[in-house]
Enzyme design. Sequence first.
Site, short mmCIF file in Angstrom:
data_model
loop_
_atom_site.label_atom_id
_atom_site.label_comp_id
_atom_site.label_asym_id
_atom_site.label_seq_id
_atom_site.Cartn_x
_atom_site.Cartn_y
_atom_site.Cartn_z
N HIS A 81 -57.13 -65.52 4.29
CA HIS A 81 -56.99 -65.73 2.85
C HIS A 81 -58.03 -66.71 2.33
O HIS A 81 -58.51 -66.60 1.22
CB HIS A 81 -55.57 -66.19 2.49
CG HIS A 81 -55.09 -67.33 3.30
ND1 HIS A 81 -54.00 -67.24 4.13
CD2 HIS A 81 -55.54 -68.59 3.44
CE1 HIS A 81 -53.80 -68.41 4.73
NE2 HIS A 81 -54.72 -69.23 4.32
N ARG A 94 -64.36 -55.52 16.84
CA ARG A 94 -64.90 -56.46 15.85
C ARG A 94 -63.93 -57.59 15.52
O ARG A 94 -64.32 -58.55 14.84
CB ARG A 94 -65.31 -55.72 14.58
CG ARG A 94 -64.25 -54.94 13.87
CD ARG A 94 -64.90 -54.07 12.80
NE ARG A 94 -63.97 -53.18 12.12
CZ ARG A 94 -63.56 -53.37 10.88
NH1 ARG A 94 -63.96 -54.42 10.21
NH2 ARG A 94 -62.75 -52.50 10.30
N ASN A 116 -68.86 -50.92 9.46
CA ASN A 116 -68.08 -51.85 10.28
C ASN A 116 -67.48 -51.12 11.48
O ASN A 116 -67.65 -51.52 12.63
CB ASN A 116 -66.98 -52.50 9.45
CG ASN A 116 -67.52 -53.23 8.24
OD1 ASN A 116 -68.70 -53.53 8.16
ND2 ASN A 116 -66.65 -53.52 7.30
N ARG A 129 -59.68 -49.74 -1.28
CA ARG A 129 -58.94 -49.76 -0.01
C ARG A 129 -57.45 -49.68 -0.31
O ARG A 129 -56.76 -50.69 -0.45
CB ARG A 129 -59.28 -51.03 0.76
CG ARG A 129 -60.75 -51.16 1.16
CD ARG A 129 -60.96 -52.41 2.00
NE ARG A 129 -62.31 -52.51 2.52
CZ ARG A 129 -63.27 -53.28 1.98
NH1 ARG A 129 -63.01 -54.00 0.90
NH2 ARG A 129 -64.47 -53.33 2.53
N ARG A 178 -59.97 -44.50 -1.09
CA ARG A 178 -59.80 -44.11 0.31
C ARG A 178 -58.32 -44.01 0.62
O ARG A 178 -57.55 -44.91 0.29
CB ARG A 178 -60.46 -45.13 1.24
CG ARG A 178 -60.35 -44.76 2.72
CD ARG A 178 -61.10 -45.75 3.60
NE ARG A 178 -60.47 -47.06 3.61
CZ ARG A 178 -60.98 -48.13 4.24
NH1 ARG A 178 -62.13 -48.03 4.88
NH2 ARG A 178 -60.35 -49.29 4.21
N GLU A 222 -67.39 -42.98 10.23
CA GLU A 222 -67.20 -44.28 10.87
C GLU A 222 -66.92 -44.19 12.36
O GLU A 222 -66.62 -45.19 13.00
CB GLU A 222 -66.08 -45.07 10.17
CG GLU A 222 -64.80 -44.30 9.95
CD GLU A 222 -63.85 -45.02 9.02
OE1 GLU A 222 -63.99 -46.24 8.82
OE2 GLU A 222 -62.95 -44.35 8.49
#
Length: 596
Positions: free
Chosen positions: A214, A491, A480, A321, A358, A457
């Site tokens: 956050h 990651r 990513n 997202r 998405r 991806e």
Amino acid sequence: MMQTIQGIAVSRGIAIGRAVPLGREPIRVRHYLVAPAQVEQEVARLQQGFALAVQQLRQVQQMLTGDDASSELAALLDVHLMLLDDASLLTAASENVRQRRYNAEWALVLQLEQLSREFDAMDDGYLRERKSDIEQLVERVLRCMRGEAAAMGDVLSQPQPDATGAAEVQGPGGELQNLPLIIVARDLAPTDMLQFRQKVFAGFVVDTGGSASHTAIVARSMDIPAVVGAKQASARIRRDDCLIVHADAGLVIVNPDAPTLAHYTRLQQALEVRRQRQQLLLHTPAVTRDGETIELLANVELPSDCPAALAAGAQGIGLFRSEFLFMDRHGQLPDEEEQFQAYRQAVEAMQGRTVTIRTVDIGADKPLSRTEQRHGDEQSALGLRAIRWSLAEPQMFRAQLRGILRAAAHGPVNVLFPMLAQLSEIRQALEQLEMARAELRATGLAFGDLQVGAMIEVPAAALMIDQFLRHFDFVSIGTNDLTQYTLAVDRADESVAHLFDGTHPAVLQLIALVIRQGLAHGKKVCLCGEMAGDTRLTRLLLGLGLRSFSMHPAQLLAVKEQILQSDAKALRNWAEGVLRSEEPLQLIEGEGAELI
């Protein structure tokens, strides 16, 4: 003595100031057994502590001003309130009192330790970061039970800077200097961040956290230099130490010598001049020197992020997202109507600009609530996630698709399917979309047309790009995950973070392949991962033929500046040379790129 501390870069800019440590050491609690007759009294103390904590958070919510950074904080406060309202934490702690006769504080800390172990076992980095939310809430409840003041009291009560944002302190050479304040903490709660905004703080240094914490989210939204994951920083930095926070590099310099301080002061001034120059580009079309028009889009998590995207000059939303509508719901998924209202809000906020939504990217490694999480090998980045989870839950999936289709009646909308790797998945996803349309026709609810795209991806999708382009109107490269899966590097795992490299030759070859085939098929290729906002890579991507970038709104103007200074045709041969190189990063950061 000068020292350096390396952390994780999560925002941009340079802050120079004096350290203001925020003591957030874990509260130590007494451990004792209560008499049977006192058990219900201890449970009542727990309940009162939770009730007071909720009251405090609601009071903080009333302090929000409604600007973009406040919307980020409001979302985080909502998460904290939902966690406090969730009866499972209070119930489990109460059972520790009733069954084991532990005192209330001990019972609550014991439950925190159990939850901490569960969060540590999660594969998903975003959800692992949420452990700090639970820790902060337990700390707040414990303080409420003790009748103690908030953790920020000691900081906010000390002498504050004047209107220029400076406080008179001794500089590294002993001379008096006016320096702004930089917070140094083990961890920061959303309520702390809100109170910081009421004072003058130049930056943050935090021991814990990662790019999804956050602190990182709010630092980016507020565009404040911040370094997180700077382990032991709060132990090594003393009050009134002179600090340099180089956010872009994730670097903290403690008590710099005179030459170092002078160097970063000049660099800070140069960056400020550059930002002011970039702001002048807000209404300038993103066109290269040789006349290539480039599309600059924004990535957002919630409808409330859209005003910031517009303010930064985004031409649309390249990545909404939607999973952020599903998280921390304790198993209560948003229904079609709730999703429709959220998507419509985003569409209307963008005032006729396209919003690309998405479908939910959540699954085995992203449990919807901590009570539903899996353990052991089942919890994997290679497991039931993204489109796999959606296809496994067709009722949920079609409810989302219906919400998206209905929002398309209020403005231009694209739908984007994540993590596709199989032709069978493509067919099933498109079939579900057609079924959602048919269901809306049957009910008579209005819906609109939309463009349909696929996330590229995983390496399989990149290598099958010809087949993908036959089924979709456009594709979007998620760098990513593409980097993670190409290099077999988690990651979210700090132990292998140094191996995560988006400029690895294999990753660049896959990106180039997708862009090349998109051009050949006449289909749009967008890039929406972190690489899109990395100005070091803008010219390379232009040289490879990319014409659509989607990124965090704070990065848009810096990328636009690179575009305006570039000749896309002249970059082609250089970009091909980078692809052939064994060490692409050396060419990317070398003088050759700057001279083009």
